[in-house]
Design a protein around this motif. Structure first.
Motif, PDB file in Angstrom:
ATOM      1  N   PRO A 177       0.833  -1.208   0.000  1.00 36.45           N
ATOM      2  CA  PRO A 177       0.000   0.000   0.000  1.00 36.45           C
ATOM      3  C   PRO A 177       0.869   1.260   0.000  1.00 36.45           C
ATOM      4  N   LEU A 178       0.412   2.301  -0.668  1.00 38.77           N
ATOM      5  CA  LEU A 178       1.152   3.567  -0.699  1.00 38.77           C
ATOM      6  C   LEU A 178       0.949   4.281   0.641  1.00 38.77           C
ATOM      7  N   PRO A 179       1.869   5.224   0.965  1.00 41.88           N
ATOM      8  CA  PRO A 179       1.708   5.966   2.228  1.00 41.88           C
ATOM      9  C   PRO A 179       0.365   6.700   2.306  1.00 41.88           C
ATOM     10  N   SER A 180      -0.184   7.032   1.157  1.00 35.82           N
ATOM     11  CA  SER A 180      -1.461   7.762   1.155  1.00 35.82           C
ATOM     12  C   SER A 180      -2.654   6.856   1.505  1.00 35.82           C
ATOM     13  N   ALA A 181      -2.440   5.545   1.560  1.00 35.46           N
ATOM     14  CA  ALA A 181      -3.541   4.634   1.901  1.00 35.46           C
ATOM     15  C   ALA A 181      -3.801   4.701   3.404  1.00 35.46           C
ATOM     16  N   LYS A 182      -4.921   5.319   3.784  1.00 35.88           N
ATOM     17  CA  LYS A 182      -5.240   5.479   5.211  1.00 35.88           C
ATOM     18  C   LYS A 182      -6.313   4.488   5.668  1.00 35.88           C
ATOM     19  N   TYR A 183      -7.108   4.037   4.734  1.00 33.61           N
ATOM     20  CA  TYR A 183      -8.214   3.124   5.057  1.00 33.61           C
ATOM     21  C   TYR A 183      -8.266   2.005   4.014  1.00 33.61           C
ATOM     22  N   VAL A 184      -8.922   0.902   4.401  1.00 34.91           N
ATOM     23  CA  VAL A 184      -9.179  -0.179   3.454  1.00 34.91           C
ATOM     24  C   VAL A 184     -10.691  -0.383   3.379  1.00 34.91           C
ATOM     25  N   GLN A 185     -11.178  -0.485   2.157  1.00 36.56           N
ATOM     26  CA  GLN A 185     -12.607  -0.730   1.958  1.00 36.56           C
ATOM     27  C   GLN A 185     -12.794  -2.142   1.414  1.00 36.56           C
ATOM     28  N   PHE A 186     -13.829  -2.839   1.891  1.00 34.38           N
ATOM     29  CA  PHE A 186     -14.135  -4.183   1.392  1.00 34.38           C
ATOM     30  C   PHE A 186     -15.503  -4.154   0.721  1.00 34.38           C
ATOM     31  N   LEU A 187     -15.576  -4.705  -0.478  1.00 37.29           N
ATOM     32  CA  LEU A 187     -16.864  -4.787  -1.156  1.00 37.29           C
ATOM     33  C   LEU A 187     -17.263  -6.254  -1.290  1.00 37.29           C
TER      34      LEU A 187
END
Lengths: 336, 236
Positions: A177-187
């Motif tokens: 994940p990039l440093p800008s990834a703050k959250y993870v979404q699951f669909l």
């Protein structure tokens, strides 16, 4: 789906689950291949390609449920001890899986057609390596662990479930994940053709969406789950792969996931959208913060007689040692 | 449990005569059947509780059985007046309304007991918090409080003591109780869940049809009385 009704036999003659499953699967595959043969021969004789295609779809072997298949597992230090397990029957017949109906017994009845093969999980968004994983590859990515977790539903009931899987962090590490990834979404999976329109039961926008903060997703307790009781997940429990977050209310644990998306802002999640005052984004199990419509101080353990069900709810569902530090300095009544 | 305006004349000779037509033995058989039917949900619940077959969540199941039984029986009591106006041959239905109404109160009380005992554990702080904070509980308790005076005044002695007019007026509370029960149900389920819809529809039809029936009755009565040589009909 072709389901054979087992013959009535005295309880003394009832075979073990394993033996029965083996018998059942063998019979099913025999029936299926026989049917396929007959229908295919008929179709060829008629020269009806369309019919052949239709028949192939009707008895598509890919839709064959894999539930019940044994999984190879290893022990885990992260398993919960000292709890009596909820029965397999209750775990698989008391489900909230609204895509298949609102009543607790509906998913077990309606989820049979969920096509769990082929299945891919697409990892996208703010990652260095956006990958698409085939379910077979995911199953082999890490050794599958037996992890008993308490499961607390926001509605006020709870179970103890022996899940099978490995930490979600193992998958996340593969994708950088990039440093800008703050959250993870699951669909979650959604297809109107498979999951019939239960419009009479609920008005919800599908597909089901859930999310975690990055540190929550990376916490070793967060489980990428493939099975329960040592077997492949039954469809109604979120087959073929789901998330389990044991210190949060059950709805945070998205079922039958097809997309994992890394994002920079708090993602929109299904129940939070539906009633933001009732279901917060965090939704950590917290006996001190009431649901607007009921107290969360206590819970009802599933599968016990009514006079033994009631018990005290634990902060973070009893997983405070592993997770409380992630919320240091946060007002948990405000960020419920 | 209640009487609508049209049955206020229930004591009238014509009605009394028609009701008397039904044989005593038939009434006895029907009453027995109604008793059995009304006790069946309770009997099933007790049997399942004893054999531990109430399902995965027995507490929720007991609350659901008692609550839904009370709701649908309440709808049943509200259906009697409109049904009777369909045909004079259905007049006898009135014989069962008090019984049905008392069973509504009975199941509503059991339903409230599941909350007080199984959910709140008879803990006063929890009960107070529930009553002051949760609108679905407020609506539930309100419904029970509205049903209470109706149950208390259900005896023949009470009807006589109050007088038909006052008694009728008091028992109009059942309409309000049907609506508060509806609010209780909607506020109990999650946003977006539609399970209270069938009950809501039935109740709204049963309440909505009453002014229409009253208007139709008045129209008929006017037509009858304006006909020369006709003795004013007492029929509803």
């Amino acid at each position: 789906m072709l389901i054979g009704k087992p013959p009535d036999v005295p309880s003394s003659e009832i075979t073990s689950r394993e033996a029965y499953n083996e018998y059942f699967n063998r019979r099913r595959s025999e029936r299926r291949s026989f049917l396929r043969g007959v229908v295919a021969a008929g179709a060829v004789a008629l020269g009806a390609d369309r019919l052949a295609e239709l028949a192939a779809n009707l008895i598509d072997p890919r839709i064959a449920a894999l539930a019940g298949t044994k999984l190879q597992t290893v022990k885990s230090p992260l398993t919960t001890t000292g709890e009596q397990l909820t029965s397999f029957d209750d775990i698989t017949h008391y489900n909230n899986f609204y895509e298949f109906g609102v009543d607790k017994d509906k998913p077990a009845k309606n989820a049979g057609g969920l096509p769990t093969r082929p299945w891919t999980v697409k990892v996208e968004g703010k990652v260095a390596k956006p990958l698409t994983f085939d379910i077979e590859a995911l199953l082999k990515l890490r050794p599958l662990e037996d992890r008993v977790y308490r499961h607390r539903c926001v509605e006020g009931w709870s179970m103890v479930i022996p899940w099978v899987g490995y930490s979600l962090s193992e998958l996340i590490k593969q994708c950088d994940p990039l440093p800008s990834a703050k959250y993870v979404q699951f669909l979650s999976y959604f297809d109107h053709h498979v999951e019939k329109w239960y419009g009479e039961d609920a008005t919800i926008f599908w597909p089901y969406s859930e999310g975690l903060r990055m540190d929550e997703a990376m916490n070793p307790l967060t489980l990428l789950t493939f099975g329960l009781y040592g077997e492949v997940l039954p469809n109604q429990d979120g087959a073929p792969v789901r998330i389990v977050v044991p210190w949060k209310y059950g709805f945070k644990s998205a079922k039958s996931i097809v997309t994992v998306r890394f994002v920079d802002k708090m993602p929109s999640t299904t129940w939070n959208d539906q009633a933001p005052n009732e279901y917060g984004f965090y939704s950590n199990v917290n006996p001190n913060v009431d649901h607007p419509r009921w107290s969360q101080k206590t819970e009802r353990r599933i599968g016990l007689p009514f006079y033994e069900q009631r018990r005290t709810t634990l902060m973070f569902n009893g997983y405070g040692d592993q997770v409380a530090s992630m919320y240091n300095g946060m007002n948990l009544a405000k960020n419920f | 449990m209640h009487m609508s305006a049209n049955s206020a004349n229930a004591a009238s000779t014509a009605n009394a005569a028609r009701l008397a037509i039904m044989k005593r033995s038939t009434v006895l058989i029907l009453k027995t059947l109604v008793w059995i039917g009304c006790l069946l949900p309770l009997a099933t619940a007790i049997y399942e509780a004893v054999t531990n077959t109430l399902g995965p969540d027995p507490t929720a199941q007991l609350a659901s059985i008692t609550g839904l039984t009370a709701l649908w029986m309440l709808a049943g009591t509200l259906a009697i007046s409109p049904l009777r106006s369909l045909s004079p041959r259905l007049s006898w239905l009135i014989k069962f309304r008090r019984l049905l109404g008392l069973f509504v109160f009975f199941y509503a009380s059991l339903h409230m007991l599941t909350w007080l005992g199984l959910y709140a554990g008879f803990d006063l702080t929890t009960i107070t918090a529930d009553i002051t904070k949760r609108r679905f509980i407020i609506m539930g308790v309100t419904t029970w409080l509205l049903l209470l005076p109706l149950a208390v005044t259900s005896t023949t002695w009470a009807i006589r003591k109050l007088g038909g007019k006052n008694w009728n007026r008091l028992h109009m509370l059942v309409y309000l109780a049907a609506l508060t029960a509806m609010a209780h149900y909607w506020w109990k389920v999650k946003t977006g869940v539609m399970s209270p819809a069938p009950y809501t529809l039935v109740i709204l039809v049963l309440l909505g049809i009453r002014p229409l029936l009253a208007w139709n009755r008045k129209r008929k009565a006017r037509a009858e009385s304006s006909r020369p040589g006709n003795l004013a009909s007492i029929e509803p």
